[in-house]
Write an enzyme that holds these catalytic residues in place. Structure first.
Site, PDB file in Angstrom:
ATOM      1  N   ASP A  46       0.839  -1.197   0.000  1.00  0.00           N
ATOM      2  CA  ASP A  46       0.000   0.000   0.000  1.00  0.00           C
ATOM      3  C   ASP A  46       0.873   1.246   0.000  1.00  0.00           C
ATOM      4  O   ASP A  46       1.655   1.463   0.930  1.00  0.00           O
ATOM      5  CB  ASP A  46      -0.893   0.009   1.249  1.00  0.00           C
ATOM      6  CG  ASP A  46      -1.819   1.204   1.240  1.00  0.00           C
ATOM      7  OD1 ASP A  46      -2.867   1.125   0.563  1.00  0.00           O
ATOM      8  OD2 ASP A  46      -1.493   2.231   1.873  1.00  0.00           O
ATOM      9  N   TYR A  51       2.620   9.924  -0.308  1.00  0.00           N
ATOM     10  CA  TYR A  51       3.679   9.416   0.576  1.00  0.00           C
ATOM     11  C   TYR A  51       5.066   9.708   0.007  1.00  0.00           C
ATOM     12  O   TYR A  51       6.070   9.564   0.705  1.00  0.00           O
ATOM     13  CB  TYR A  51       3.564   7.901   0.818  1.00  0.00           C
ATOM     14  CG  TYR A  51       2.265   7.426   1.421  1.00  0.00           C
ATOM     15  CD1 TYR A  51       1.321   8.316   1.927  1.00  0.00           C
ATOM     16  CD2 TYR A  51       1.965   6.067   1.494  1.00  0.00           C
ATOM     17  CE1 TYR A  51       0.128   7.862   2.452  1.00  0.00           C
ATOM     18  CE2 TYR A  51       0.771   5.615   2.028  1.00  0.00           C
ATOM     19  CZ  TYR A  51      -0.143   6.514   2.498  1.00  0.00           C
ATOM     20  OH  TYR A  51      -1.324   6.061   3.026  1.00  0.00           O
ATOM     21  N   LYS A  80      -2.854   5.845  -4.456  1.00  0.00           N
ATOM     22  CA  LYS A  80      -4.034   6.695  -4.217  1.00  0.00           C
ATOM     23  C   LYS A  80      -3.930   8.044  -4.913  1.00  0.00           C
ATOM     24  O   LYS A  80      -2.849   8.650  -4.954  1.00  0.00           O
ATOM     25  CB  LYS A  80      -4.200   6.921  -2.700  1.00  0.00           C
ATOM     26  CG  LYS A  80      -4.134   5.634  -1.910  1.00  0.00           C
ATOM     27  CD  LYS A  80      -4.299   5.813  -0.415  1.00  0.00           C
ATOM     28  CE  LYS A  80      -3.942   4.529   0.322  1.00  0.00           C
ATOM     29  NZ  LYS A  80      -2.552   4.467   0.802  1.00  0.00           N
ATOM     30  N   HIS A 113      -8.079   9.080  -2.270  1.00  0.00           N
ATOM     31  CA  HIS A 113      -7.456   9.053  -0.934  1.00  0.00           C
ATOM     32  C   HIS A 113      -8.381   9.596   0.155  1.00  0.00           C
ATOM     33  O   HIS A 113      -8.377   9.104   1.299  1.00  0.00           O
ATOM     34  CB  HIS A 113      -6.154   9.875  -0.999  1.00  0.00           C
ATOM     35  CG  HIS A 113      -5.140   9.507   0.027  1.00  0.00           C
ATOM     36  ND1 HIS A 113      -3.801   9.501  -0.211  1.00  0.00           N
ATOM     37  CD2 HIS A 113      -5.260   9.136   1.333  1.00  0.00           C
ATOM     38  CE1 HIS A 113      -3.146   9.133   0.868  1.00  0.00           C
ATOM     39  NE2 HIS A 113      -4.015   8.920   1.827  1.00  0.00           N
TER      40      HIS A 113
END
Ligand SMILES: NC(=O)c1ccc[n+]([C@@H]2O[C@H](COP(=O)([O-])OP(=O)(O)OC[C@H]3O[C@@H](n4cnc5c(N)ncnc54)[C@H](OP(=O)(O)O)[C@@H]3O)[C@@H](O)[C@H]2O)c1
Length: 318
Positions: A46, A51, A80, A113
């Protein structure tokens, strides 16, 4: 070590019922963690554009493919769509950027997200603040319009499945009533302290899998928080099964019917976390753990996003 089972999604595809989270993996740390996890049997990873580590996840996967340890089709990658790309005209570009970062031809699962869009400034500005304040510049893009653009990514073959993250029941229902392609999952915070029983049942009835983020409640060992990782009854249940409290916490959300994605960059914990498929919590033990639900959220969205926005998801009961 028993390996993770797979869960059938509503589009007929399968997703490994356990994955590795990668939020806050620093560079190289993420590459090493994902490579080690693949060696240890993890097949579901994930990540997210926000990120900043899609390239690390992709690098590790490609290395393991070229070593012959796995094939691309053995691996399930989730990433996402970030909040600054909710305008339908930005969705495909955002997805293509993620594909480029990952270095892959397709994404297994692409999620919205968060239901609220943020104003787009440039690709580097993930969180646009109102000048001189700590308030985020949100927009009013309807997530139904974003969803239509997500569906077109499936039709173009860029992504295999699409899903939601941080959506509440009413928002999910609105998507279901207006969609051509159903979301396969809603990824939400779910742990012993926030057991999401009502949302899980709501989604189960609609054939949507819940993926559990922060399944360990983002531990803070110096403060011995969350208490379920450090105290009874989790500790006693762990001793009985010759497991750790973290394994009990992960097994609990798995037995609730969800897919846990704990993050770790520590080899011993990467081993520990997936080692939950050789025992079962009894229904009495599940009931004892149910009582530890407090509704506390460890995730940060609730702290940073304006709760007065009409699409703020966490005011509803579930
Ligand atoms: N969709 C969303 O909005 C959203 C939001 C948050 C998170 N996520 C996803 O969900 C994943 C998991 O959530 P999270 O990372 O926030 O929280 P988490 O998995 O509950 O906690 C991660 C923390 O727990 C530590 N840890 C891991 N295994 C442990 C063990 N066996 N015993 C004790 N400590 C352990 C890790 O440390 P070390 O790494 O140092 O081992 C890390 O500090 C994220 O990485 C991300 O992929 C999604």
């Amino acid at each position: 070590m028993a390996s993770a089972p797979k869960v059938k999604l509503n589009n007929g595809l399968e997703m490994p019922a356990f994955g590795l989270g990668t939020l806050m993996c620093k560079s190289n740390e993420g590459v090493e963690a994902v490579k080690y996890a693949i060696d240890k049997g993890y097949r579901h990873f994930d990540t997210a554009y926000a990120y900043g580590n899609e390239n690390d996840v992709g690098t590790a996967i490609k290395e393991k493919i070229s070593e012959g340890v796995v094939k691309r089709e053995d691996i399930f990658v989730t990433t996402k769509l970030w909040c600054t790309y909710h305008e339908p005209s930005r969705v495909e570009d955002a997805c293509r950027k993620s594909l480029e970062n990952l270095g892959l031809d397709y994404i297994d699962l692409y999620l919205i997200h968060f239901p609220i869009g943020f104003v787009y400034v440039d690709d580097k500005t993930l969180i646009p603040y109102r000048e001189g304040t700590s308030s985020i510049l949100t927009n009013d893009v309807d997530y139904l319009d974003t969803w239509k653009a997500m569906e077109s990514l499936v039709k173009k073959g860029l992504v295999r499945s699409v899903g939601l993250s941080n959506f509440n029941a009413e928002q999910i229902e609105r998507v279901l009533k207006n969609c051509e392609i159903k979301p396969v999952t809603n990824q939400v915070e779910c742990s012993i302290e926030l057991n999401q029983k009502k949302l899980i049942e709501f989604c189960r009835q609609r054939d949507i899998v819940i993926t559990s983020y922060c399944p360990l409640g983002r531990p803070n060992p110096s403060e011995r928080k969350p208490s379920f990782l450090f105290e009874n009854p989790t500790k006693a249940i762990a001793e009985k099964h010759k497991k750790t409290p973290a394994q009990i916490a992960l097994r609990y959300v798995f037995q609730l019917g969800t897919v846990p994605i704990p993050k770790s960059v520590t080899k011993s914990r990467i081993d520990e976390n997936i080692d939950i498929f050789d025992f079962e919590l009894s229904s009495d033990e599940m009931k004892v753990l149910d009582k530890l639900h407090t509704g506390n959220r460890a995730g940060t969205f609730v702290k940073i996003v304006d709760s007065d926005h009409p699409y703020f998801p966490f005011k509803a009961e579930f």
